[in-house]
Design an enzyme around this catalytic site. Structure first.
Site, PDB file in Angstrom:
ATOM      1  N   LYS A  54       0.947 -30.129 -20.220  1.00 46.59           N
ATOM      2  CA  LYS A  54       0.295 -30.238 -21.528  1.00 46.59           C
ATOM      3  C   LYS A  54       0.750 -31.486 -22.283  1.00 46.59           C
ATOM      4  O   LYS A  54      -0.055 -32.168 -22.919  1.00 46.59           O
ATOM      5  CB  LYS A  54       0.569 -28.977 -22.353  1.00 46.59           C
ATOM      6  CG  LYS A  54      -0.108 -27.734 -21.804  1.00 46.59           C
ATOM      7  CD  LYS A  54       0.308 -26.488 -22.564  1.00 46.59           C
ATOM      8  CE  LYS A  54      -0.375 -25.245 -22.008  1.00 46.59           C
ATOM      9  NZ  LYS A  54       0.056 -24.011 -22.692  1.00 46.59           N
ATOM     10  N   SER A  65      -2.329 -19.327 -24.510  1.00 44.50           N
ATOM     11  CA  SER A  65      -1.642 -20.393 -25.244  1.00 44.50           C
ATOM     12  C   SER A  65      -2.467 -21.042 -26.341  1.00 44.50           C
ATOM     13  O   SER A  65      -2.057 -22.050 -26.899  1.00 44.50           O
ATOM     14  CB  SER A  65      -1.184 -21.473 -24.252  1.00 44.50           C
ATOM     15  OG  SER A  65      -2.290 -22.064 -23.595  1.00 44.50           O
TER      16      SER A  65
END
Length: 321
Positions: A268, A225
């Site tokens: 996140k 990511s």
């Protein structure tokens, strides 16, 4: 537990906990039903502290609410200035430290009630140990803020890039795993193949070595990511443009400049909010994952949903391609 005698386990349910599921053997994981428990928001931590942690530590240290109290502002200051975690384990430790300090004062003869305010915390806990650094770290070109999923929730990830005279080599440091190394190599290939469109001198790039470093080198880092943040850091360096203040991003970048979806969006986003981020770039295909993010967190940040790296560079660097 070893019994040594026949025992019927057909109606027994086993409950196990783990910080990360990747290390569980596949055969065992295939027979489990996994329930993901994400981190808490600031408001959730505040309510947990007021209703459970403070009363428990008052009792554990021989105190009562008539002797010691915490203001909401003080608890917020402990959460934001002394802990950075997905759960509340360290938060309870810090509250316990304050309670022990107050108990000592009463043992030495104090009679007046103690009210803990943000200003009084330094006396018991010292100076704040967690400082917002997103704005400070991105003051120079070549630094981007990524978002990572960790065993204890989400976290922000600073990615730094610099260059020096060389032969077009890529140098990677910071305990990066194979996936991140491959992402970085793909990023540099994308930049080289699109140098003209990005306004980068291809000849000068060929005569330079690019060094990408992810601080906290003692902590291993890997995952798919960070591609978007890696590319933004490199393009920021090579164009001399600073990344937009208080902006973080997550997503994987392809050689064709597409932005692919990633996991751990809720964790996140919560990590970004804790770190003081005000804008987040997410892959467009992850927009549905915001349904899992608490409304209180979503209201504190602006989201940009992208499908191509051109959009990322426009938002982060003001670069029009």
């Amino acid at each position: 537990l070893y019994l040594g005698v026949p025992f019927d386990l057909s109606k027994v349910m086993f409950i196990a906990t783990a910080n990360i599921s990747d290390t569980i053997p596949w055969a065992l994981r295939d027979r489990m039903e996994i329930i993901q428990i994400p981190g808490y928001t600031l408001e959730e931590k505040l309510q947990i502290a007021r209703k459970y942690l403070v009363p428990r530590q008052l009792d554990a240290n021989g105190l009562t609410a008539a002797k010691l109290s915490f203001t909401s502002a003080a608890l917020r200051a402990v959460i934001g200035g002394y802990t950075r975690e997905a759960g509340v384990r360290n938060l309870e430790r810090e509250i316990a430290n304050v309670c022990r300090g107050a108990a000592r004062k009463f043992a030495e003869g104090r009679r007046k009630k103690i009210a803990i305010t943000p200003e009084a915390l330094e006396e018991y806990l010292g100076r704040p140990r967690v400082e917002p650094e997103v704005a400070e770290r991105t003051k120079l070109p070549g630094v981007a803020t990524g978002l990572a999923y960790t065993p204890t929730g989400g976290d922000i990830l600073f990615i730094e890039a610099t260059r020096m005279a060389g032969r077009g080599q890529l140098i990677l440091t910071g305990q990066l795993g194979d996936v991140m190394k491959e992402s970085a190599q793909a990023v540099l290939s994308y930049v080289r193949s699109n140098a003209e469109a990005l306004g980068i001198d291809g000849k000068q790039l060929a005569e330079s070595d690019v060094h990408i470093h992810v601080p906290q080198g003692a902590v291993p880092k890997d995952g798919p990511s960070a591609g978007v943040a890696l590319l933004t850091a490199v393009v920021s360096l090579l164009t001399g443009r600073r990344v937009k203040n208080r902006l973080a991003m997550t997503g994987e970048a392809t050689l064709r400049g597409l932005v692919l979806p990633v996991g751990g969006i809720k964790e996140k986003v919560l990590a970004a909010v804790r770190a003081g981020v005000r804008e987040i770039i997410l892959p467009a295909r992850n927009e549905k994952d915001l349904d899992d993010v608490p409304e209180t967190a979503k209201k504190k940040v602006q989201f940009h949903f992208v499908t191509e790296m051109n959009e990322v560079l426009r938002i982060a660097l003001g670069l029009k391609i």
